[in-house]
Design a protein around this motif. Sequence first.
Motif, short mmCIF file in Angstrom:
data_model
loop_
_atom_site.label_atom_id
_atom_site.label_comp_id
_atom_site.label_asym_id
_atom_site.label_seq_id
_atom_site.Cartn_x
_atom_site.Cartn_y
_atom_site.Cartn_z
N ILE A 114 0.85 -1.20 0.00
CA ILE A 114 0.00 0.00 0.00
C ILE A 114 0.88 1.24 0.00
CG2 ILE A 114 -1.68 1.35 1.33
CD1 ILE A 114 -2.76 -1.38 2.39
N ALA A 115 1.90 1.24 0.85
CA ALA A 115 2.81 2.38 0.93
C ALA A 115 3.48 2.62 -0.43
CB ALA A 115 3.85 2.15 2.02
N GLU A 116 3.93 1.56 -1.06
CA GLU A 116 4.58 1.69 -2.36
C GLU A 116 3.61 2.25 -3.39
OE1 GLU A 116 6.54 -1.23 -5.68
OE2 GLU A 116 6.98 -1.65 -3.58
N ARG A 117 2.38 1.75 -3.41
CA ARG A 117 1.37 2.21 -4.38
C ARG A 117 1.08 3.69 -4.20
NH1 ARG A 117 -0.76 3.94 -8.07
NH2 ARG A 117 -2.77 3.42 -8.94
N LEU A 118 1.10 4.16 -2.94
CA LEU A 118 0.76 5.55 -2.65
C LEU A 118 1.99 6.46 -2.58
CD1 LEU A 118 -2.00 5.01 0.06
CD2 LEU A 118 -2.28 5.33 -2.42
N GLN A 148 5.09 -9.46 7.61
CA GLN A 148 4.17 -8.73 6.75
C GLN A 148 2.76 -8.70 7.34
OE1 GLN A 148 4.35 -10.75 2.98
NE2 GLN A 148 5.97 -9.41 2.24
N VAL A 149 2.15 -7.53 7.24
CA VAL A 149 0.76 -7.37 7.67
C VAL A 149 -0.09 -7.17 6.42
CG1 VAL A 149 -0.86 -5.96 8.99
CG2 VAL A 149 1.44 -6.38 9.89
N GLN A 150 -1.03 -8.08 6.21
CA GLN A 150 -1.94 -7.97 5.08
C GLN A 150 -3.17 -7.19 5.52
OE1 GLN A 150 -2.17 -12.26 4.27
NE2 GLN A 150 -1.39 -11.78 2.22
N VAL A 151 -3.68 -6.38 4.62
CA VAL A 151 -4.85 -5.55 4.90
C VAL A 151 -5.95 -5.95 3.92
CG1 VAL A 151 -5.72 -3.20 5.16
CG2 VAL A 151 -3.29 -3.68 5.57
N ARG A 152 -7.11 -6.27 4.48
CA ARG A 152 -8.25 -6.68 3.65
C ARG A 152 -9.45 -5.79 3.96
NH1 ARG A 152 -6.87 -10.75 0.85
NH2 ARG A 152 -5.51 -12.37 1.58
N LEU A 173 4.34 6.45 -0.36
CA LEU A 173 4.49 6.84 1.04
C LEU A 173 5.40 5.86 1.76
CD1 LEU A 173 0.73 7.60 1.89
CD2 LEU A 173 2.55 9.30 1.53
N GLU A 174 5.78 6.20 2.97
CA GLU A 174 6.53 5.29 3.82
C GLU A 174 5.56 4.38 4.56
OE1 GLU A 174 9.89 5.10 3.99
OE2 GLU A 174 10.01 6.69 2.49
N SER A 175 5.98 3.16 4.86
CA SER A 175 5.14 2.23 5.62
C SER A 175 4.76 2.83 6.97
CB SER A 175 5.86 0.90 5.84
OG SER A 175 6.00 0.22 4.62
N SER A 176 5.67 3.59 7.56
CA SER A 176 5.39 4.20 8.87
C SER A 176 4.30 5.26 8.78
CB SER A 176 6.67 4.81 9.45
OG SER A 176 7.19 5.80 8.59
N THR A 177 4.03 5.77 7.60
CA THR A 177 2.93 6.71 7.40
C THR A 177 1.62 5.96 7.18
OG1 THR A 177 4.44 8.32 6.42
CG2 THR A 177 2.10 8.61 5.93
N THR A 231 0.82 2.81 8.24
CA THR A 231 0.38 2.00 9.38
C THR A 231 -0.67 2.69 10.24
OG1 THR A 231 2.42 0.72 9.38
CG2 THR A 231 1.16 0.76 11.44
N PRO A 232 -0.48 3.95 10.67
CA PRO A 232 -1.53 4.58 11.48
C PRO A 232 -2.83 4.80 10.71
CG PRO A 232 0.41 6.04 11.32
CD PRO A 232 0.73 4.77 10.58
N LEU A 233 -2.72 5.03 9.40
CA LEU A 233 -3.94 5.18 8.59
C LEU A 233 -4.73 3.88 8.59
CD1 LEU A 233 -2.41 7.06 5.51
CD2 LEU A 233 -3.84 8.05 7.30
N VAL A 234 -4.02 2.76 8.41
CA VAL A 234 -4.67 1.45 8.40
C VAL A 234 -5.28 1.15 9.77
CG1 VAL A 234 -4.21 -1.04 8.21
CG2 VAL A 234 -3.30 0.53 6.49
N LYS A 235 -4.56 1.48 10.82
CA LYS A 235 -5.09 1.23 12.18
C LYS A 235 -6.39 2.01 12.41
CE LYS A 235 -0.84 -0.08 14.55
NZ LYS A 235 0.13 0.26 15.60
N ARG A 236 -6.44 3.27 11.95
CA ARG A 236 -7.68 4.05 12.13
C ARG A 236 -8.81 3.48 11.26
NH1 ARG A 236 -3.85 8.14 12.77
NH2 ARG A 236 -3.98 8.95 10.65
N LEU A 237 -8.48 3.04 10.05
CA LEU A 237 -9.50 2.42 9.20
C LEU A 237 -10.00 1.12 9.82
CD1 LEU A 237 -7.95 3.08 5.67
CD2 LEU A 237 -10.13 3.99 6.52
N GLU A 238 -9.12 0.38 10.47
CA GLU A 238 -9.52 -0.85 11.13
C GLU A 238 -10.44 -0.54 12.31
OE1 GLU A 238 -7.44 -4.99 12.41
OE2 GLU A 238 -6.50 -3.18 13.23
#
Length: 146
Positions: A57-61, A92-96, A63-67, A69-76
Amino acid sequence: MAAALPLDDQLCFSLYATSMAITRAYKPMLDQLGITYPQYLVLHALWEEDGRTVGAIAERLALESSTVTPLVKRLEAAGFVARQRNPSDERQVQVRLTPRGAEMRESCGCLAETLLERAGMDGEALGILNRGVQRLWKALRESQPA
């Protein structure tokens, strides 16, 4: 030494100001949906390909993975995505997408329509502009030292 060009004559400023204007145009709709623009981008990356890793996701956007991760946590926490460790690689953490996250795609369709309406451009003109900006972005990425 040559004087700096006025801001309006600098491509970097035009792109920056346009990006900010697009984000402001999207904000009322995203507020209604309960997400921020960066969260929308994460969801969009998953609508393209569900089950991506945080790194992908970070690569696609760009961005850095560290940026990301908090977005994914809030979406979760909001029920849009679920995270799980990759069974074959625990690092690796997969996001679905959850059903709620997948349904959000339909609600976000109006964003592009709003942009076209507010820009006073048709889809073809906006597409030509977008392809030109993409070529510039690609050239700049490829010319960066490793």
